[in-house]
Write a protein that holds these residues in place. Structure first.
Motif, PDB file in Angstrom:
ATOM      1  N   ASN A 210      -0.384  -3.623 -11.961  1.00 56.03           N
ATOM      2  CA  ASN A 210      -1.320  -2.538 -12.217  1.00 56.03           C
ATOM      3  C   ASN A 210      -1.776  -1.940 -10.884  1.00 56.03           C
ATOM      4  OD1 ASN A 210      -2.643  -0.887 -13.971  1.00 56.03           O
ATOM      5  ND2 ASN A 210      -4.417  -2.226 -14.203  1.00 56.03           N
ATOM      6  N   PRO A 211      -1.529  -0.638 -10.652  1.00 57.70           N
ATOM      7  CA  PRO A 211      -1.927  -0.036  -9.382  1.00 57.70           C
ATOM      8  C   PRO A 211      -3.442   0.146  -9.280  1.00 57.70           C
ATOM      9  CG  PRO A 211      -0.921   1.605 -10.816  1.00 57.70           C
ATOM     10  CD  PRO A 211      -0.825   0.288 -11.519  1.00 57.70           C
ATOM     11  N   GLN A 212      -3.960  -0.042  -8.068  1.00 61.70           N
ATOM     12  CA  GLN A 212      -5.387   0.169  -7.800  1.00 61.70           C
ATOM     13  C   GLN A 212      -5.504   1.403  -6.914  1.00 61.70           C
ATOM     14  OE1 GLN A 212      -6.429  -3.517  -5.927  1.00 61.70           O
ATOM     15  NE2 GLN A 212      -6.330  -4.677  -7.835  1.00 61.70           N
TER      16      GLN A 212
ATOM     17  N   ASP B 282       0.878  13.937   0.370  1.00 58.01           N
ATOM     18  CA  ASP B 282       0.218  15.008  -0.370  1.00 58.01           C
ATOM     19  C   ASP B 282      -0.697  14.344  -1.394  1.00 58.01           C
ATOM     20  OD1 ASP B 282      -0.553  17.137  -1.917  1.00 58.01           O
ATOM     21  OD2 ASP B 282       1.475  17.727  -2.530  1.00 58.01           O
ATOM     22  N   ALA B 283      -2.017  14.495  -1.214  1.00 61.76           N
ATOM     23  CA  ALA B 283      -2.983  13.813  -2.088  1.00 61.76           C
ATOM     24  C   ALA B 283      -2.839  14.207  -3.559  1.00 61.76           C
ATOM     25  CB  ALA B 283      -4.395  14.097  -1.603  1.00 61.76           C
TER      26      ALA B 283
ATOM     27  N   ILE C  77      -5.398   5.879  -1.265  1.00 58.61           N
ATOM     28  CA  ILE C  77      -4.310   4.904  -1.180  1.00 58.61           C
ATOM     29  C   ILE C  77      -4.192   4.167  -2.508  1.00 58.61           C
ATOM     30  CG2 ILE C  77      -3.570   2.758  -0.056  1.00 58.61           C
ATOM     31  CD1 ILE C  77      -4.998   3.653   2.452  1.00 58.61           C
ATOM     32  N   ILE C  78      -2.956   3.857  -2.869  1.00 56.96           N
ATOM     33  CA  ILE C  78      -2.715   3.012  -4.044  1.00 56.96           C
ATOM     34  C   ILE C  78      -2.326   1.637  -3.526  1.00 56.96           C
ATOM     35  CG2 ILE C  78      -1.208   2.596  -6.021  1.00 56.96           C
ATOM     36  CD1 ILE C  78      -0.993   5.608  -6.361  1.00 56.96           C
ATOM     37  N   ARG C  79      -2.964   0.618  -4.063  1.00 56.26           N
ATOM     38  CA  ARG C  79      -2.626  -0.760  -3.705  1.00 56.26           C
ATOM     39  C   ARG C  79      -1.965  -1.429  -4.900  1.00 56.26           C
ATOM     40  NH1 ARG C  79      -7.083   0.260  -0.934  1.00 56.26           N
ATOM     41  NH2 ARG C  79      -7.149  -0.266   1.276  1.00 56.26           N
ATOM     42  N   LEU C  80      -0.895  -2.138  -4.628  1.00 58.92           N
ATOM     43  CA  LEU C  80      -0.225  -2.937  -5.650  1.00 58.92           C
ATOM     44  C   LEU C  80      -0.370  -4.396  -5.243  1.00 58.92           C
ATOM     45  CD1 LEU C  80       3.118  -0.962  -6.117  1.00 58.92           C
ATOM     46  CD2 LEU C  80       1.064  -0.816  -7.493  1.00 58.92           C
ATOM     47  N   VAL C  81      -1.104  -5.157  -6.035  1.00 59.68           N
ATOM     48  CA  VAL C  81      -1.298  -6.570  -5.749  1.00 59.68           C
ATOM     49  C   VAL C  81      -0.362  -7.347  -6.670  1.00 59.68           C
ATOM     50  CG1 VAL C  81      -2.928  -8.482  -5.672  1.00 59.68           C
ATOM     51  CG2 VAL C  81      -3.690  -6.178  -5.100  1.00 59.68           C
ATOM     52  N   PHE C  82       0.590  -8.051  -6.076  1.00 60.18           N
ATOM     53  CA  PHE C  82       1.563  -8.816  -6.843  1.00 60.18           C
ATOM     54  C   PHE C  82       1.023 -10.216  -7.090  1.00 60.18           C
ATOM     55  CE2 PHE C  82       4.000  -5.505  -4.874  1.00 60.18           C
ATOM     56  CZ  PHE C  82       4.894  -5.132  -5.870  1.00 60.18           C
TER      57      PHE C  82
ATOM     58  N   THR D  32       0.849  -1.182   0.000  1.00 62.31           N
ATOM     59  CA  THR D  32       0.000   0.000   0.000  1.00 62.31           C
ATOM     60  C   THR D  32       0.887   1.234   0.000  1.00 62.31           C
ATOM     61  OG1 THR D  32      -0.147  -0.036   2.409  1.00 62.31           O
ATOM     62  CG2 THR D  32      -1.946  -1.079   1.200  1.00 62.31           C
ATOM     63  N   ILE D  33       0.471   2.216  -0.803  1.00 62.38           N
ATOM     64  CA  ILE D  33       1.212   3.468  -0.909  1.00 62.38           C
ATOM     65  C   ILE D  33       0.246   4.580  -0.520  1.00 62.38           C
ATOM     66  CG2 ILE D  33       2.505   4.974  -2.452  1.00 62.38           C
ATOM     67  CD1 ILE D  33       2.841   2.444  -4.276  1.00 62.38           C
TER      68      ILE D  33
END
Length: 184
Positions: free
Chosen positions: A89-91, A70-71, A96-101, A65-66
């Motif tokens: 592919n980032p969600q 600063d939004a 928040i950005i989630r990266l599912v590997f 999670t990223i």
């Protein structure tokens, strides 16, 4: 002579550290924040690493999670990840950005092992180059009369032992990474 050994050992240490940094950036099936280290975001016309713009955390075994501080940089981070060679592919949910590997398939695991093997081989070549430079410097010292023939032979042997030690370290790093990649 001692100075030559210290410089050689320092350079060899840096070579191993560099190899470990490279290995940290290799995705091995589970989420690792180090995979983002090489990705930069254009933040006010300055390329800035993601870890300086956001909190990066491993929320699950395969999910990073990223959360940007600063939004306004959220879209920039998302775009930087999409254009990188990360293959994920980032969600983006607006905060928040989630990266599912995804789990690695067998073919990709073997490709990664080959890549990491090449990295280890390059590190070993660098170590041998450091050894060669150190021995040349010792031979120059012998020519200048600063050390004797016996000192030179002893120093060459000591340099070779130092090189062997660091080559074993590089091999051990590779074997650890290979085990991590092949682990399902």
């Amino acid at each position: 002579m001692k100075d030559v050994f210290e410089k050689a050992e320092h350079k060899m240490n840096k070579t191993i550290d560099h190899l470990e940094e490279d290995y940290a950036a290799v995705r091995a099936g589970r989420a690792n924040p180090a995979v983002l280290d090489r990705i930069t975001v254009n933040y006010y016309d300055t390329p800035t690493p993601i870890n300086q713009l956001a909190a990066v955390a491993v929320s699950e075994a395969r999910v990073l999670t990223i959360q940007p501080w600063d939004a306004s940089v959220l879209r920039g981070i998302e775009k930087a990840i999409q254009t990188s060679d990360l293959g994920v592919n980032p969600q983006n949910d607006g905060r928040i950005i989630r990266l599912v590997f995804p789990p690695l398939n067998e073919e990709r695991r073997h490709e990664l092992v080959k890549e990491t093997s090449k990295m280890a081989e390059e590190a070993k070549i660098a170590l041998r180059s450091i050894r060669r430079d150190a021995i040349e410097k010792l031979k120059e010292m012998k020519k200048a009369g600063e050390i004797t023939e016996d000192d030179l032979k002893h120093a060459e042997k000591k340099t070779q032992e130092l090189t062997d030690k660091y080559v074993k370290n590089a091999q051990a790093c590779f074997e650890r990474k290979e085990k991590e990649i092949m682990e399902i």
